[in-house]
Structures are given as C-alpha cells and as structure tokens.
Design a protein around this motif. Structure first.
Motif, PDB file in Angstrom:
ATOM      1  N   ALA A   1      37.122 -79.236  91.261  1.00  0.00           N
ATOM      2  CA  ALA A   1      36.336 -78.805  90.106  1.00  0.00           C
ATOM      3  C   ALA A   1      36.758 -79.574  88.854  1.00  0.00           C
ATOM      4  O   ALA A   1      35.905 -79.942  88.031  1.00  0.00           O
ATOM      5  CB  ALA A   1      36.502 -77.304  89.883  1.00  0.00           C
ATOM      6  N   LYS A   2      38.032 -79.808  88.702  1.00  0.00           N
ATOM      7  CA  LYS A   2      38.529 -80.568  87.552  1.00  0.00           C
ATOM      8  C   LYS A   2      37.940 -81.976  87.545  1.00  0.00           C
ATOM      9  O   LYS A   2      37.489 -82.471  86.506  1.00  0.00           O
ATOM     10  CB  LYS A   2      40.061 -80.640  87.598  1.00  0.00           C
ATOM     11  CG  LYS A   2      40.681 -81.296  86.367  1.00  0.00           C
ATOM     12  CD  LYS A   2      42.165 -81.531  86.544  1.00  0.00           C
ATOM     13  CE  LYS A   2      42.428 -82.704  87.478  1.00  0.00           C
ATOM     14  NZ  LYS A   2      43.851 -83.139  87.466  1.00  0.00           N
TER      15      LYS A   2
ATOM     16  N   ASP B   1      29.556 -72.119 100.924  1.00  0.00           N
ATOM     17  CA  ASP B   1      30.663 -73.043 101.181  1.00  0.00           C
ATOM     18  C   ASP B   1      31.433 -73.345  99.901  1.00  0.00           C
ATOM     19  O   ASP B   1      30.996 -73.021  98.802  1.00  0.00           O
ATOM     20  CB  ASP B   1      30.175 -74.344 101.844  1.00  0.00           C
ATOM     21  CG  ASP B   1      29.117 -75.066 101.013  1.00  0.00           C
ATOM     22  OD1 ASP B   1      29.318 -75.211  99.789  1.00  0.00           O
ATOM     23  OD2 ASP B   1      28.098 -75.490 101.582  1.00  0.00           O
ATOM     24  N   TYR B   2      32.577 -73.977 100.074  1.00  0.00           N
ATOM     25  CA  TYR B   2      33.465 -74.254  98.945  1.00  0.00           C
ATOM     26  C   TYR B   2      32.811 -75.193  97.928  1.00  0.00           C
ATOM     27  O   TYR B   2      32.955 -75.020  96.712  1.00  0.00           O
ATOM     28  CB  TYR B   2      34.764 -74.878  99.452  1.00  0.00           C
ATOM     29  CG  TYR B   2      35.729 -73.917 100.096  1.00  0.00           C
ATOM     30  CD1 TYR B   2      35.319 -73.057 101.126  1.00  0.00           C
ATOM     31  CD2 TYR B   2      37.063 -73.866  99.705  1.00  0.00           C
ATOM     32  CE1 TYR B   2      36.206 -72.186 101.731  1.00  0.00           C
ATOM     33  CE2 TYR B   2      37.955 -72.990 100.304  1.00  0.00           C
ATOM     34  CZ  TYR B   2      37.522 -72.158 101.315  1.00  0.00           C
ATOM     35  OH  TYR B   2      38.399 -71.292 101.908  1.00  0.00           O
ATOM     36  N   ALA B   3      32.111 -76.202  98.423  1.00  0.00           N
ATOM     37  CA  ALA B   3      31.501 -77.188  97.531  1.00  0.00           C
ATOM     38  C   ALA B   3      30.491 -76.541  96.586  1.00  0.00           C
ATOM     39  O   ALA B   3      30.328 -76.979  95.441  1.00  0.00           O
ATOM     40  CB  ALA B   3      30.829 -78.280  98.355  1.00  0.00           C
ATOM     41  N   ALA B   4      29.821 -75.482  97.047  1.00  0.00           N
ATOM     42  CA  ALA B   4      28.814 -74.815  96.226  1.00  0.00           C
ATOM     43  C   ALA B   4      29.438 -74.178  94.983  1.00  0.00           C
ATOM     44  O   ALA B   4      28.820 -74.153  93.916  1.00  0.00           O
ATOM     45  CB  ALA B   4      28.081 -73.760  97.044  1.00  0.00           C
TER      46      ALA B   4
ATOM     47  N   VAL C   1      29.784 -64.792  88.047  1.00  0.00           N
ATOM     48  CA  VAL C   1      31.057 -65.004  88.742  1.00  0.00           C
ATOM     49  C   VAL C   1      30.807 -65.363  90.206  1.00  0.00           C
ATOM     50  O   VAL C   1      29.870 -64.873  90.830  1.00  0.00           O
ATOM     51  CB  VAL C   1      31.935 -63.729  88.678  1.00  0.00           C
ATOM     52  CG1 VAL C   1      33.312 -63.992  89.281  1.00  0.00           C
ATOM     53  CG2 VAL C   1      32.061 -63.246  87.235  1.00  0.00           C
ATOM     54  N   SER C   2      31.663 -66.221  90.751  1.00  0.00           N
ATOM     55  CA  SER C   2      31.608 -66.514  92.179  1.00  0.00           C
ATOM     56  C   SER C   2      33.019 -66.795  92.682  1.00  0.00           C
ATOM     57  O   SER C   2      33.984 -66.757  91.913  1.00  0.00           O
ATOM     58  CB  SER C   2      30.676 -67.694  92.479  1.00  0.00           C
ATOM     59  OG  SER C   2      30.408 -67.770  93.873  1.00  0.00           O
TER      60      SER C   2
ATOM     61  N   LEU D   1      29.936 -74.378  89.154  1.00  0.00           N
ATOM     62  CA  LEU D   1      30.754 -74.389  87.943  1.00  0.00           C
ATOM     63  C   LEU D   1      30.409 -75.609  87.082  1.00  0.00           C
ATOM     64  O   LEU D   1      30.274 -75.505  85.861  1.00  0.00           O
ATOM     65  CB  LEU D   1      32.240 -74.411  88.320  1.00  0.00           C
ATOM     66  CG  LEU D   1      33.260 -73.954  87.278  1.00  0.00           C
ATOM     67  CD1 LEU D   1      33.060 -72.484  86.930  1.00  0.00           C
ATOM     68  CD2 LEU D   1      34.679 -74.173  87.797  1.00  0.00           C
ATOM     69  N   ALA D   2      30.233 -76.756  87.740  1.00  0.00           N
ATOM     70  CA  ALA D   2      29.944 -78.004  87.027  1.00  0.00           C
ATOM     71  C   ALA D   2      28.559 -78.000  86.393  1.00  0.00           C
ATOM     72  O   ALA D   2      28.352 -78.602  85.334  1.00  0.00           O
ATOM     73  CB  ALA D   2      30.076 -79.190  87.973  1.00  0.00           C
ATOM     74  N   THR D   3      27.611 -77.304  87.025  1.00  0.00           N
ATOM     75  CA  THR D   3      26.235 -77.284  86.521  1.00  0.00           C
ATOM     76  C   THR D   3      25.928 -76.036  85.704  1.00  0.00           C
ATOM     77  O   THR D   3      24.771 -75.726  85.436  1.00  0.00           O
ATOM     78  CB  THR D   3      25.234 -77.395  87.684  1.00  0.00           C
ATOM     79  OG1 THR D   3      25.486 -76.354  88.645  1.00  0.00           O
ATOM     80  CG2 THR D   3      25.350 -78.747  88.371  1.00  0.00           C
ATOM     81  N   ARG D   4      26.961 -75.287  85.340  1.00  0.00           N
ATOM     82  CA  ARG D   4      26.862 -74.131  84.454  1.00  0.00           C
ATOM     83  C   ARG D   4      26.053 -72.984  85.049  1.00  0.00           C
ATOM     84  O   ARG D   4      25.512 -72.159  84.326  1.00  0.00           O
ATOM     85  CB  ARG D   4      26.271 -74.544  83.092  1.00  0.00           C
ATOM     86  CG  ARG D   4      27.054 -75.626  82.386  1.00  0.00           C
ATOM     87  CD  ARG D   4      26.445 -76.074  81.076  1.00  0.00           C
ATOM     88  NE  ARG D   4      26.613 -75.040  80.047  1.00  0.00           N
ATOM     89  CZ  ARG D   4      25.605 -74.346  79.543  1.00  0.00           C
ATOM     90  NH1 ARG D   4      24.377 -74.533  79.971  1.00  0.00           N
ATOM     91  NH2 ARG D   4      25.829 -73.441  78.604  1.00  0.00           N
ATOM     92  N   LYS D   5      25.982 -72.914  86.372  1.00  0.00           N
ATOM     93  CA  LYS D   5      25.293 -71.799  87.023  1.00  0.00           C
ATOM     94  C   LYS D   5      26.202 -70.583  87.136  1.00  0.00           C
ATOM     95  O   LYS D   5      25.728 -69.464  87.329  1.00  0.00           O
ATOM     96  CB  LYS D   5      24.802 -72.227  88.401  1.00  0.00           C
ATOM     97  CG  LYS D   5      23.679 -73.266  88.348  1.00  0.00           C
ATOM     98  CD  LYS D   5      23.232 -73.668  89.738  1.00  0.00           C
ATOM     99  CE  LYS D   5      22.116 -74.708  89.667  1.00  0.00           C
ATOM    100  NZ  LYS D   5      21.720 -75.176  91.022  1.00  0.00           N
ATOM    101  N   ILE D   6      27.524 -70.808  87.059  1.00  0.00           N
ATOM    102  CA  ILE D   6      28.480 -69.709  86.999  1.00  0.00           C
ATOM    103  C   ILE D   6      29.448 -69.962  85.859  1.00  0.00           C
ATOM    104  O   ILE D   6      29.623 -71.104  85.409  1.00  0.00           O
ATOM    105  CB  ILE D   6      29.256 -69.522  88.330  1.00  0.00           C
ATOM    106  CG1 ILE D   6      30.018 -70.801  88.701  1.00  0.00           C
ATOM    107  CG2 ILE D   6      28.324 -69.096  89.445  1.00  0.00           C
ATOM    108  CD1 ILE D   6      30.920 -70.631  89.904  1.00  0.00           C
ATOM    109  N   ASP D   7      30.065 -68.896  85.388  1.00  0.00           N
ATOM    110  CA  ASP D   7      30.974 -68.982  84.242  1.00  0.00           C
ATOM    111  C   ASP D   7      32.443 -68.867  84.648  1.00  0.00           C
ATOM    112  O   ASP D   7      33.317 -69.431  83.993  1.00  0.00           O
ATOM    113  CB  ASP D   7      30.661 -67.860  83.247  1.00  0.00           C
ATOM    114  CG  ASP D   7      29.186 -67.806  82.881  1.00  0.00           C
ATOM    115  OD1 ASP D   7      28.657 -68.838  82.424  1.00  0.00           O
ATOM    116  OD2 ASP D   7      28.563 -66.740  83.077  1.00  0.00           O
TER     117      ASP D   7
END
Length: 293
Positions: A101-102, A75-78, A38-39, A83-89
């Motif tokens: 993100a969409k 930062d926000y972009a991170a 989570v982030s 999320l896009a690279t599946r590092k967080i769920d």
C-alpha cells in the motif's frame, strides 16, 4: 409589474418549498461525507471478519460521530487498490500488505496503530504427518501457504525457510496457496497438504475454539518474531479525523468490560502507536524473496 398581496404570498410559499426540497436533496451528500469506509485483508472467512469488526465499528461510530461501514473484499490486492483509489478510508493490513500500500500510494498511506502483539508476531508451521518433526523434513513434501500477499502466511515463512536453506519452489513436491489462515488448517487437516503455515494468532484462536483437532494437526516449528498487522489510513484523510481514530484505538482499555470484549475479538491486549519504519524489515524480506523489485 406590481404583485398583489396574494401573489406575493404565493411566491414566498413557493420559494420556501423550493429551498426545502433543495435542502433535502443535499442531505444524502452530507451523509455520504460522514461515512467512514473500512475494509480488511481477507485473512479469514468474510463472515468471521464481519463478526470480529462489528463491536469495533460501533465503538468507532461513537468516538468519531460518523457512520462506519465495513466492506469485505475477495483478495489482498483489492484492499491495497481500494485504499489507493480512495474507496476506503481505513484498512486492517498485514505488514507486507502495508508495504504494498505504501508503494502503491507513493508513500502516503499512514499506519496509525498496531496491536501490542504485532511487534513480536510469529507464524506456526503445522502438519498431520508424524514423519515431519522439523523444517528439514519438508523436502519432497506438499505444502500450503496462505494468500500470496500474506505476511504471516506466506512472505515471512518463505523468508525464514530460505534462511534455513530451503527453497519452497524447488525443494517441496508441490506448493499451494489456501487463501486464508483458517483455510490452511483445513488443507492440512484434510490431507490436501502434508504441511502448512499460518499466523500464530489465528492458530491459537482455532485451538481455543476447538476448531482444530490437535491430536491430529500439530505445530512442529515456529518462526522468529517480526512486525505484522496494523490499521492504516489513506494519506489524504482529514488529519483531525486521523487523530480521532488513533486516539480511539489507543483509548481501548482492557480494564473496561466493553473494551475488553472489543480487544478480545481483535486478539489484542491493547493497541499501541506504530509508524512506517517498523515495516522496513518486511520490505527487505519481500525484496529478498523476489516479491518486490
């Protein structure tokens, strides 16, 4: 070649040990699969985000049976990229960050819940300058937004300023980005900016906790309402887990003391279902402000 009983027993024991070692080696992988990552957008100090999330994280562990790990970012972009690279769920996003993100996930990111308050969210314009009493007085003044990708600290205030006939890049003496809502208050209180804007929820919390001197720093304008924050999952998350998470948020009951404490930290009266359509207005505002093509 035939084996003696002793050799056969020794081989059996060796095989059992090998299988045990193999099983032990597989445990970390199984544990990793049972972690919910989570982030959240860093709209407040990292220590504050951790403090707010801790009880919620324990609650989600109990509801999902998974270990919940919260990782703050710079930062926000991170958050969007993770999320896009599946590092967080699962991610706590602002309205504009969700739109980003969409787009970054080709429409696969799914907003599952929002606070009831997020359907009628506002931003507060603040100042310590007695000569500023309305938006028109901002001409020629120094001004602080939050983070560039912040919905309530940048995008929507900028959009409403434009509707009021003000172009921050041309009409303000100087524009700064504090990086977070609480930092914007600090900017204005210290005189680093003559005025600024932040989300109403953080302002109210800082006033309640006496972290701002309202005899010096005051609100002089409030934006119209708009949709804002939500909890979003990556699109390829197991649907059964998505349902568990959604149900867990919706089950938080302010009538129960433990749940009330969790909701209080989230500045929420309750969580309600949400969907991508609620953020079309945010996307339109971002395009109008030139922040999206």
């Amino acid at each position: 070649m035939s084996l003696t009983p002793a050799r056969r027993l020794a081989l059996k024991q060796a095989l059992s040990c090998a299988l045990a070692v193999s099983a032990m080696g597989a445990l970390p992988a199984l544990a990793a699969d049972a972690v919910l990552r989570v982030s959240a957008i860093p709209d407040e100090a990292p220590t504050e985000l951790q403090r707010k999330f801790a009880p919620l994280g324990k609650y989600l562990e109990a509801q999902t049976g998974m270990k919940v790990v919260f990782t703050p970012v710079t930062d926000y972009a991170a958050v969007v990229e993770s999320l896009a690279t599946r590092k967080i769920d699962l991610a706590w996003l602002g309205g504009f960050t969700f739109v980003q993100a969409k787009i970054r996930t080709n429409g696969t990111a799914i907003p599952i819940v929002q606070r009831a308050e997020d359907a009628q969210f506002t931003s507060k314009f603040i100042t310590a300058n007695p000569q500023i009493t309305g938006l028109a007085d901002l001409k020629g003044k120094t001004f602080a937004f939050g983070a560039p990708s912040s919905t309530s600290g940048s995008l929507m205030p900028r959009f409403f300023l434009q509707q009021a006939g003000l172009n921050p890049d041309k009409d303000f003496k100087n524009v700064a980005f504090s990086g977070a809502h609480d930092a914007t208050v600090a900017f204005v209180a210290a005189g680093r900016a003559e005025a600024g804007v932040l989300n109403a929820s953080v302002w109210d919390k800082m006033v309640e906790e006496k972290k701002v001197d309202t005899s010096k720093v005051r609100v002089f304008a409030t934006t119209p309402t708009y949709f804002d924050y939500n909890w979003t999952v990556r699109g390829d998350l197991d649907p059964a887990l998505v349902k568990k998470l959604t149900d867990a948020f919706l089950a938080l009951d302010p009538a129960k003391p433990e749940d009330k404490a969790i909701l209080g930290l989230q500045r929420a009266s309750k969580f309600v279902p949400t969907n991508a359509k609620n953020y079309v207005g945010i996307e339109d505002a971002a395009k109008s402000a030139g922040l999206l093509k």
